[in-house]
Motif scaffolding. Structure first.
Motif, PDB file in Angstrom:
ATOM      1  N   GLY A   1     -42.524 -79.414  -1.726  1.00 35.88           N
ATOM      2  CA  GLY A   1     -43.713 -79.846  -2.400  1.00 35.88           C
ATOM      3  C   GLY A   1     -44.427 -79.107  -3.485  1.00 35.88           C
ATOM      4  N   PHE A   2     -43.698 -78.229  -3.844  1.00 36.85           N
ATOM      5  CA  PHE A   2     -44.053 -77.614  -5.179  1.00 36.85           C
ATOM      6  C   PHE A   2     -42.791 -76.667  -5.948  1.00 36.85           C
ATOM      7  CE2 PHE A   2     -44.562 -72.965  -4.208  1.00 36.85           C
ATOM      8  CZ  PHE A   2     -44.465 -73.252  -2.853  1.00 36.85           C
ATOM      9  N   THR A   3     -42.972 -76.356  -7.126  1.00 36.24           N
ATOM     10  CA  THR A   3     -41.892 -75.471  -7.633  1.00 36.24           C
ATOM     11  C   THR A   3     -42.594 -74.096  -8.070  1.00 36.24           C
ATOM     12  OG1 THR A   3     -42.341 -76.267  -9.832  1.00 36.24           O
ATOM     13  CG2 THR A   3     -40.385 -77.314  -8.893  1.00 36.24           C
ATOM     14  N   PHE A   4     -41.712 -73.277  -8.089  1.00 36.75           N
ATOM     15  CA  PHE A   4     -42.253 -71.744  -8.053  1.00 36.75           C
ATOM     16  C   PHE A   4     -43.019 -71.232  -9.410  1.00 36.75           C
ATOM     17  CE2 PHE A   4     -40.502 -71.536  -4.375  1.00 36.75           C
ATOM     18  CZ  PHE A   4     -39.443 -70.776  -3.880  1.00 36.75           C
ATOM     19  N   ALA A   5     -42.760 -72.077 -10.439  1.00 46.03           N
ATOM     20  CA  ALA A   5     -43.451 -71.702 -11.739  1.00 46.03           C
ATOM     21  C   ALA A   5     -44.804 -71.472 -11.554  1.00 46.03           C
ATOM     22  CB  ALA A   5     -42.838 -72.788 -12.698  1.00 46.03           C
ATOM     23  N   GLY A   6     -45.385 -70.506 -11.891  1.00 47.44           N
ATOM     24  CA  GLY A   6     -46.709 -70.243 -11.808  1.00 47.44           C
ATOM     25  C   GLY A   6     -47.370 -69.949 -10.457  1.00 47.44           C
ATOM     26  N   TYR A   7     -46.593 -69.572  -9.512  1.00 41.47           N
ATOM     27  CA  TYR A   7     -47.030 -69.521  -8.167  1.00 41.47           C
ATOM     28  C   TYR A   7     -46.794 -67.976  -7.908  1.00 41.47           C
ATOM     29  CZ  TYR A   7     -48.164 -74.142  -6.182  1.00 41.47           C
ATOM     30  OH  TYR A   7     -48.594 -75.250  -6.010  1.00 41.47           O
ATOM     31  N   ALA A   8     -47.900 -67.619  -7.034  1.00 42.18           N
ATOM     32  CA  ALA A   8     -47.699 -66.307  -6.423  1.00 42.18           C
ATOM     33  C   ALA A   8     -47.150 -66.687  -4.970  1.00 42.18           C
ATOM     34  CB  ALA A   8     -48.987 -65.387  -6.514  1.00 42.18           C
ATOM     35  N   ILE A   9     -46.206 -66.073  -4.507  1.00 43.89           N
ATOM     36  CA  ILE A   9     -45.784 -66.279  -3.132  1.00 43.89           C
ATOM     37  C   ILE A   9     -45.579 -64.711  -2.495  1.00 43.89           C
ATOM     38  CG2 ILE A   9     -43.908 -67.214  -1.602  1.00 43.89           C
ATOM     39  CD1 ILE A   9     -43.071 -68.912  -4.058  1.00 43.89           C
ATOM     40  N   ALA A  10     -46.171 -64.707  -1.281  1.00 42.62           N
ATOM     41  CA  ALA A  10     -46.311 -63.576  -0.750  1.00 42.62           C
ATOM     42  C   ALA A  10     -45.914 -63.496   0.919  1.00 42.62           C
ATOM     43  CB  ALA A  10     -47.752 -63.118  -0.909  1.00 42.62           C
ATOM     44  N   TRP A  11     -45.569 -62.382   1.295  1.00 40.82           N
ATOM     45  CA  TRP A  11     -45.366 -62.197   2.762  1.00 40.82           C
ATOM     46  C   TRP A  11     -46.585 -61.332   3.152  1.00 40.82           C
ATOM     47  CZ3 TRP A  11     -41.918 -64.336   5.490  1.00 40.82           C
ATOM     48  CH2 TRP A  11     -40.786 -64.944   5.075  1.00 40.82           C
ATOM     49  N   PHE A  12     -47.062 -61.705   4.367  1.00 36.52           N
ATOM     50  CA  PHE A  12     -48.309 -61.106   4.943  1.00 36.52           C
ATOM     51  C   PHE A  12     -47.744 -60.897   6.510  1.00 36.52           C
ATOM     52  CE2 PHE A  12     -51.999 -61.036   2.282  1.00 36.52           C
ATOM     53  CZ  PHE A  12     -51.626 -61.918   1.235  1.00 36.52           C
ATOM     54  N   ARG A  13     -48.385 -59.902   7.197  1.00 32.64           N
ATOM     55  CA  ARG A  13     -47.996 -59.669   8.521  1.00 32.64           C
ATOM     56  C   ARG A  13     -49.246 -59.510   9.367  1.00 32.64           C
ATOM     57  NH1 ARG A  13     -44.448 -54.098   7.972  1.00 32.64           N
ATOM     58  NH2 ARG A  13     -46.272 -52.643   7.658  1.00 32.64           N
ATOM     59  N   GLN A  14     -49.341 -59.618  10.575  1.00 29.68           N
ATOM     60  CA  GLN A  14     -50.197 -59.330  11.298  1.00 29.68           C
ATOM     61  C   GLN A  14     -49.797 -58.729  12.521  1.00 29.68           C
ATOM     62  OE1 GLN A  14     -53.083 -62.532  11.547  1.00 29.68           O
ATOM     63  NE2 GLN A  14     -54.743 -61.209  12.119  1.00 29.68           N
ATOM     64  N   ALA A  15     -50.156 -57.988  13.100  1.00 24.79           N
ATOM     65  CA  ALA A  15     -49.803 -57.149  14.502  1.00 24.79           C
ATOM     66  C   ALA A  15     -51.107 -57.472  15.227  1.00 24.79           C
ATOM     67  CB  ALA A  15     -49.552 -55.806  14.374  1.00 24.79           C
ATOM     68  N   PRO A  16     -50.877 -57.445  16.608  1.00 22.64           N
ATOM     69  CA  PRO A  16     -51.960 -57.824  17.711  1.00 22.64           C
ATOM     70  C   PRO A  16     -53.272 -56.828  17.293  1.00 22.64           C
ATOM     71  CG  PRO A  16     -49.722 -57.913  18.822  1.00 22.64           C
ATOM     72  CD  PRO A  16     -49.567 -57.186  17.277  1.00 22.64           C
TER      73      PRO A  16
ATOM     74  N   TYR B   1     -45.954 -63.860   7.759  1.00 24.46           N
ATOM     75  CA  TYR B   1     -46.286 -65.098   7.265  1.00 24.46           C
ATOM     76  C   TYR B   1     -45.783 -65.208   5.653  1.00 24.46           C
ATOM     77  CZ  TYR B   1     -49.369 -65.560  11.238  1.00 24.46           C
ATOM     78  OH  TYR B   1     -49.726 -65.780  12.722  1.00 24.46           O
ATOM     79  N   CYS B   2     -45.466 -66.413   5.430  1.00 26.57           N
ATOM     80  CA  CYS B   2     -45.233 -66.477   3.788  1.00 26.57           C
ATOM     81  C   CYS B   2     -46.572 -67.461   3.431  1.00 26.57           C
ATOM     82  CB  CYS B   2     -44.040 -67.500   3.780  1.00 26.57           C
ATOM     83  SG  CYS B   2     -43.569 -68.009   2.021  1.00 26.57           S
ATOM     84  N   ALA B   3     -47.113 -66.950   2.255  1.00 28.13           N
ATOM     85  CA  ALA B   3     -48.197 -67.511   1.655  1.00 28.13           C
ATOM     86  C   ALA B   3     -48.007 -67.832   0.211  1.00 28.13           C
ATOM     87  CB  ALA B   3     -49.542 -66.725   1.676  1.00 28.13           C
ATOM     88  N   ALA B   4     -48.577 -69.051  -0.431  1.00 30.55           N
ATOM     89  CA  ALA B   4     -48.454 -69.292  -1.768  1.00 30.55           C
ATOM     90  C   ALA B   4     -49.619 -69.761  -2.492  1.00 30.55           C
ATOM     91  CB  ALA B   4     -47.322 -70.239  -2.081  1.00 30.55           C
ATOM     92  N   ASP B   5     -49.912 -69.624  -3.681  1.00 30.03           N
ATOM     93  CA  ASP B   5     -51.022 -70.198  -4.306  1.00 30.03           C
ATOM     94  C   ASP B   5     -50.801 -69.992  -5.806  1.00 30.03           C
ATOM     95  OD1 ASP B   5     -54.194 -70.606  -3.582  1.00 30.03           O
ATOM     96  OD2 ASP B   5     -54.121 -70.192  -5.569  1.00 30.03           O
ATOM     97  N   ASP B   6     -51.164 -70.950  -6.546  1.00 35.07           N
ATOM     98  CA  ASP B   6     -50.920 -71.079  -7.977  1.00 35.07           C
ATOM     99  C   ASP B   6     -52.151 -70.897  -8.743  1.00 35.07           C
ATOM    100  OD1 ASP B   6     -51.264 -74.694  -8.829  1.00 35.07           O
ATOM    101  OD2 ASP B   6     -52.364 -73.274  -7.446  1.00 35.07           O
TER     102      ASP B   6
END
Length: 129
Positions: A25-40, A95-100
Motif C-alpha cells: 500500500g505504499f513505497t518506502f521512499a520518505g517513510y520511517a519504518i521501525a521495529w518495536f517490542r513489548q514484553a508482558p 511489531y513493525c511500524a511505519a509513518d511518512d
C-alpha cells in the motif's frame, strides 16, 4: 498501508532469528519504518528504525546494538530484523511500524511508538535460558 510480520518463534539463548515485515500500500521512499517490542507488563519500546529519505540512516536501541541488524529490500517491499546472540530479555512481541510524517529519531532517541501511524499485528519471540 498494511504491514505483516513473520519469523518469530522459540529459540535458546545465544541463538538467532530473522523477522520479516512485508509492506503493501505504499513505497518506502520518505517513510520511517521501525521495529518495536513489548514484553508482558512493560511498555512498548523501540528497537530499530530505518529512515528512507535522501539522508537514509538506521537507528538501533543501545540494548540491541551490535546484536541486531535491520535492513530493507525495496524490490520486495520488505524490511528485516536479523537478531543474533539473543537473550531471555529479548522475549517480547515484536511489531513493525511505519509513518511518512516522522524521522526515526528525535534528540538521538527513537520516536515514541505513538508517532507511528501504521502497525502490523506482531510476532512473538521467546528466548529460553
Amino acid at each position: 498501508v498494511q504491514l505483516v510480520e513473520s519469523g518469530g518463534g522459540l529459540v535458546q539463548a545465544g541463538g538467532s532469528l530473522r523477522l520479516s515485515c512485508a509492506a503493501s500500500g505504499f513505497t518506502f521512499a520518505g517513510y520511517a519504518i521501525a521495529w518495536f517490542r513489548q514484553a508482558p507488563g512493560k511498555e512498548r519500546e523501540g528497537v530499530s528504525c530505518i529512515y528512507h529519505g535522501v539522508d537514509k540512516y538506521t537507528y538501533y536501541a543501545h540494548t540491541v546494538k551490535g546484536r541486531f541488524t535491520m535492513s530493507s529490500d525495496w524490490t520486495k517491499n520488505t524490511v528485516y530484523l536479523q537478531m543474533n546472540v539473543l537473550k531471555p530479555e529479548d522475549t517480547a512481541v515484536y511489531y513493525c511500524a511505519a509513518d511518512d510524517g516522522v524521522y526515526c529519531t528525535v534528540n538521538g532517541e527513537l520516536h515514541s511508538h505513538s508517532e507511528f501511524g501504521s502497525w502490523g499485528q506482531g510476532t512473538q519471540v521467546t528466548v529460553s535460558s
